[in-house]
Design a protein around this motif. Structure first.
Motif, mmCIF file in Angstrom:
data_model
loop_
_atom_site.group_PDB
_atom_site.id
_atom_site.type_symbol
_atom_site.label_atom_id
_atom_site.label_comp_id
_atom_site.label_asym_id
_atom_site.label_seq_id
_atom_site.Cartn_x
_atom_site.Cartn_y
_atom_site.Cartn_z
ATOM 1 N N ILE A 27 -5.812 -5.273 2.140
ATOM 2 C CA ILE A 27 -6.115 -3.925 3.134
ATOM 3 C C ILE A 27 -6.225 -2.693 2.910
ATOM 4 C CG2 ILE A 27 -4.317 -4.797 5.146
ATOM 5 C CD1 ILE A 27 -2.050 -3.249 4.649
ATOM 6 N N ILE A 64 -3.211 -4.340 -5.523
ATOM 7 C CA ILE A 64 -3.648 -5.817 -5.750
ATOM 8 C C ILE A 64 -3.115 -6.913 -5.618
ATOM 9 C CG2 ILE A 64 -4.607 -4.466 -8.512
ATOM 10 C CD1 ILE A 64 -2.316 -5.412 -9.604
ATOM 11 N N HIS A 65 -3.275 -7.976 -5.455
ATOM 12 C CA HIS A 65 -2.059 -9.130 -5.449
ATOM 13 C C HIS A 65 -1.661 -9.486 -6.521
ATOM 14 C CE1 HIS A 65 -1.504 -13.007 -3.686
ATOM 15 N NE2 HIS A 65 -1.112 -12.364 -2.008
ATOM 16 N N HIS A 94 0.873 -3.561 -12.073
ATOM 17 C CA HIS A 94 0.330 -1.875 -11.897
ATOM 18 C C HIS A 94 0.807 -1.500 -13.648
ATOM 19 C CE1 HIS A 94 -2.470 -2.478 -8.053
ATOM 20 N NE2 HIS A 94 -3.000 -1.281 -9.038
ATOM 21 N N ASN A 132 4.488 4.391 -4.039
ATOM 22 C CA ASN A 132 4.912 3.991 -6.013
ATOM 23 C C ASN A 132 4.420 5.390 -6.699
ATOM 24 O OD1 ASN A 132 5.532 2.641 -7.889
ATOM 25 N ND2 ASN A 132 4.223 1.348 -7.434
ATOM 26 N N SER A 191 1.337 5.351 -5.844
ATOM 27 C CA SER A 191 0.027 3.556 -4.636
ATOM 28 C C SER A 191 0.938 3.857 -3.688
ATOM 29 C CB SER A 191 0.477 3.022 -5.833
ATOM 30 O OG SER A 191 0.104 1.640 -5.256
ATOM 31 N N PRO A 192 0.551 3.152 -2.649
ATOM 32 C CA PRO A 192 1.481 3.237 -1.521
ATOM 33 C C PRO A 192 2.579 1.797 -1.884
ATOM 34 C CG PRO A 192 -0.748 2.075 -1.127
ATOM 35 C CD PRO A 192 -0.969 2.683 -2.513
ATOM 36 N N GLY A 199 1.840 -3.682 -0.150
ATOM 37 C CA GLY A 199 0.889 -4.550 -0.834
ATOM 38 C C GLY A 199 -0.357 -4.799 0.144
ATOM 39 N N THR A 200 -1.007 -5.889 0.064
ATOM 40 C CA THR A 200 -1.965 -6.224 -0.100
ATOM 41 C C THR A 200 -2.263 -6.921 1.943
ATOM 42 O OG1 THR A 200 -2.013 -8.504 -0.733
ATOM 43 C CG2 THR A 200 -3.528 -6.544 -2.432
ATOM 44 N N ASP A 215 -2.157 -10.669 5.919
ATOM 45 C CA ASP A 215 -2.305 -11.740 7.643
ATOM 46 C C ASP A 215 -2.614 -9.805 8.260
ATOM 47 O OD1 ASP A 215 1.341 -9.258 8.287
ATOM 48 O OD2 ASP A 215 -0.157 -9.372 6.618
ATOM 49 N N LEU A 216 -2.810 -8.695 7.866
ATOM 50 C CA LEU A 216 -3.827 -7.874 8.163
ATOM 51 C C LEU A 216 -5.464 -7.411 8.474
ATOM 52 C CD1 LEU A 216 -0.556 -5.586 8.639
ATOM 53 C CD2 LEU A 216 -1.218 -7.082 10.897
ATOM 54 N N ALA A 253 -3.602 -2.297 9.775
ATOM 55 C CA ALA A 253 -2.334 -1.578 8.613
ATOM 56 C C ALA A 253 -2.559 -0.536 8.972
ATOM 57 C CB ALA A 253 -3.497 -2.125 7.551
ATOM 58 N N SER A 254 -0.856 0.217 8.809
ATOM 59 C CA SER A 254 -1.038 1.677 8.266
ATOM 60 C C SER A 254 -1.510 1.858 7.709
ATOM 61 C CB SER A 254 1.278 1.796 8.633
ATOM 62 O OG SER A 254 1.005 2.606 8.514
HETATM 63 N N1 NAD Z 1 0.971 -1.491 -5.250
HETATM 64 C C1 NAD Z 1 0.733 -2.626 -4.979
HETATM 65 O O1 NAD Z 1 -0.723 -2.834 -6.051
HETATM 66 C C2 NAD Z 1 0.994 -3.497 -4.356
HETATM 67 C C3 NAD Z 1 2.543 -3.112 -3.786
HETATM 68 C C4 NAD Z 1 3.001 -4.405 -3.263
HETATM 69 C C5 NAD Z 1 3.052 -6.107 -2.985
HETATM 70 N N2 NAD Z 1 1.857 -6.085 -3.906
HETATM 71 C C6 NAD Z 1 1.640 -7.119 -3.714
HETATM 72 O O2 NAD Z 1 1.039 -7.390 -2.669
HETATM 73 C C7 NAD Z 1 1.039 -8.789 -2.661
HETATM 74 C C8 NAD Z 1 1.732 -8.748 -1.227
HETATM 75 O O3 NAD Z 1 2.673 -8.488 -0.741
HETATM 76 P P1 NAD Z 1 3.762 -9.068 0.094
HETATM 77 O O4 NAD Z 1 3.566 -9.928 0.756
HETATM 78 O O5 NAD Z 1 4.879 -9.069 -0.523
HETATM 79 O O6 NAD Z 1 4.049 -7.775 0.425
HETATM 80 P P2 NAD Z 1 3.458 -6.941 2.106
HETATM 81 O O7 NAD Z 1 3.551 -5.568 1.475
HETATM 82 O O8 NAD Z 1 1.683 -6.675 0.858
HETATM 83 O O9 NAD Z 1 3.085 -7.456 2.939
HETATM 84 C C9 NAD Z 1 4.548 -6.772 3.497
HETATM 85 C C10 NAD Z 1 4.900 -6.910 4.871
HETATM 86 O O10 NAD Z 1 4.255 -5.597 5.614
HETATM 87 C C11 NAD Z 1 3.700 -5.801 5.895
HETATM 88 N N3 NAD Z 1 2.527 -4.728 5.720
HETATM 89 C C12 NAD Z 1 2.696 -4.168 4.369
HETATM 90 N N4 NAD Z 1 0.933 -3.803 4.002
HETATM 91 C C13 NAD Z 1 1.140 -2.741 5.307
HETATM 92 C C14 NAD Z 1 0.516 -1.904 6.329
HETATM 93 N N5 NAD Z 1 -0.240 -0.497 5.626
HETATM 94 N N6 NAD Z 1 0.781 -1.481 7.841
HETATM 95 C C15 NAD Z 1 1.318 -2.642 8.394
HETATM 96 N N7 NAD Z 1 2.329 -3.679 7.916
HETATM 97 C C16 NAD Z 1 1.971 -3.594 6.702
HETATM 98 C C17 NAD Z 1 2.845 -7.302 5.561
HETATM 99 O O11 NAD Z 1 1.659 -7.338 7.242
HETATM 100 C C18 NAD Z 1 3.264 -7.710 5.872
HETATM 101 O O12 NAD Z 1 4.283 -8.539 6.868
HETATM 102 C C19 NAD Z 1 1.767 -9.954 -3.405
HETATM 103 O O13 NAD Z 1 1.223 -9.715 -4.332
HETATM 104 C C20 NAD Z 1 2.368 -8.141 -4.544
HETATM 105 O O14 NAD Z 1 2.778 -8.673 -5.797
HETATM 106 C C21 NAD Z 1 1.512 -4.361 -4.910
#
Ligand code: NAD
Ligand code: 4TP
Length: 332
Positions: free
Chosen positions: A14, A120-121, A135, A286, A297-298, A301-302, A305-306, A312-313
């Motif tokens: 996202i 990043i994922h 990161h 973050n 960073s927000p 994560g990625t 699903d959205l 995405a917010s």
């Molecule tokens: N700053 C970064 O680079 C960062 C931060 C956190 C996680 N990650 C990575 O992202 C990947 C997925 O991580 P995860 O599943 O633990 O966390 P995630 O934050 O991607 O998702 C967790 C839940 O929160 C929801 N969500 C996340 N962001 C949202 C938004 N902006 N608006 C609405 N809903 C939102 C998702 O739909 C999911 O249900 C992993 O590879 C993880 O390492 C990266």
């Protein structure tokens, strides 16, 4: 004013959706100029998928400010980046990492004033051979001087609630062995210094959580507090750092308690992140302390699903931009 540098992040996530959506609302939101380090063709495709009527233009970082009003400025990273929301493509990993490297170089060179990283994922990058946990550690390596890396400190922040995990992306079973007096003291030094320099807090007070339930119950439920954490706090206080603890982790985040401090040092990832993502997932940021550059960073994560849905917010990403802007407007 120099632009902020935004690294594009995982194209299947996202991050691109949010930065494109925020750019489309740049006037309404009063956004500072930013330049995206990423793939121009991919970003134009994702904007079209999202129904965003915005121009995307390849630039040099120095030209970003002049372009921002009429087009999204992008420092183009060549490579193969298909527009596949929710489906990471290993071949994109090189562009994802090059975007971060070139964005960091731009900040270090003084062309951009701070770095904001789109998510990043980690799994996708590990699969492509990425050798850092995330990161935070990668940025420390990119900021090394003479082969010596700064100690990067991950902080999640929202208003007055700021939490730092002493250990980050390691299995829980490894946490006790990684907790050392040296790591606690050095982390507290970085926190105290950056709370002053980045957050403008003259005399920061830092609460430190215990590792064990009830902070070890006087040694009856673990001895890390007695043998490691307390000696570390004594040394930090001897250096003039206002460090308090070890405090029980289960009551430390009760508002009446954490509001007495400017930041909390917790012992592991979820001990630090659950509280702040519970109360402020939509607005948490973050921020990496200890680096010679400002990086935010927000806090999410990625969200595969959205991705590509436009649902995405944007709030946390917007808060990350605002924090990077505020931290560098004072010193720009
Ligand atoms: N700053 C970064 O680079 C960062 C931060 C956190 C996680 N990650 C990575 O992202 C990947 C997925 O991580 P995860 O599943 O633990 O966390 P995630 O934050 O991607 O998702 C967790 C839940 O929160 C929801 N969500 C996340 N962001 C949202 C938004 N902006 N608006 C609405 N809903 C939102 C998702 O739909 C999911 O249900 C992993 O590879 C993880 O390492 C990266
Ligand atoms: N632990 C962070 C979080 O949950 O927000 C996230 O994985 C970001 O880590 P890096 O900034 O090191 O990618």
């Amino acid at each position: 004013m120099k632009p902020l540098a935004i690294s594009m992040g995982e194209p299947a996530g996202i991050g691109p959706d949010i930065l494109l959506s925020l750019y489309a609302r740049r006037l309404e939101l009063g956004l500072p100029a930013f330049v995206v380090f990423g793939h121009t063709g991919f970003l134009a495709e994702r904007a079209k998928r999202l129904g965003l009527d915005i121009a995307v233009e390849a630039v040099r970082p120095a030209d970003a400010g002049a372009v921002f009003a009429r087009a999204l400025p992008v420092v183009d990273i060549a490579g193969m980046v298909p527009d596949q929301p929710g489906r990471p493509e290993p071949a994109s990993a090189r562009v994802v990492l090059a975007a971060i490297e070139e964005a960091v170089a731009s900040v270090k060179a003084g062309e951009s004033r701070a770095l904001v990283t789109a998510p990043i994922h980690k799994g996708a990058l590990y699969h492509a051979g990425f050798g850092h946990p995330g990161h935070t550690e990668f940025l420390a390596a990119l900021c090394a001087v003479g082969g010596i890396e700064p100690l990067p400190v991950m902080m999640l922040a929202h208003e007055e609630l700021r939490t730092v995990p002493l250990t980050i992306h390691v299995p829980i079973k490894d946490v006790p062995g990684l907790i050392s007096k040296e790591l606690i003291v050095e982390t507290l030094r970085v926190m105290a210094r950056d709370l002053q320099s980045r957050f403008g807090i003259a005399a920061p007070r830092i609460a430190v959580a215990g590792l064990n339930p009830h902070a070890g119950e006087g040694g009856a439920i673990g001895r890390e507090e007695i043998e490691i954490i307390i000696p570390a706090l004594e040394q930090a206080r001897a250096e003039g750092i206002a460090a308090i603890g070890p405090l029980p982790g289960d009551t430390l985040f009760f508002p009446k308690h954490w509001r007495q401090y400017d930041a909390v040092l917790a012992m592991y990832h979820d001990q630090a992140l659950i509280p702040i993502k519970t109360v402020a997932f939509d607005a948490g940021v973050n921020v990496t302390l200890g680096l010679p550059i400002v990086r935010t960073s927000p806090d999410h994560g990625t969200a595969f699903d959205l991705a590509g849905t436009g649902k995405a917010s944007t709030s946390s990403f917007l808060a990350a931009i605002a924090m990077a802007d505020k931290m560098t407007t004072r010193t720009a």
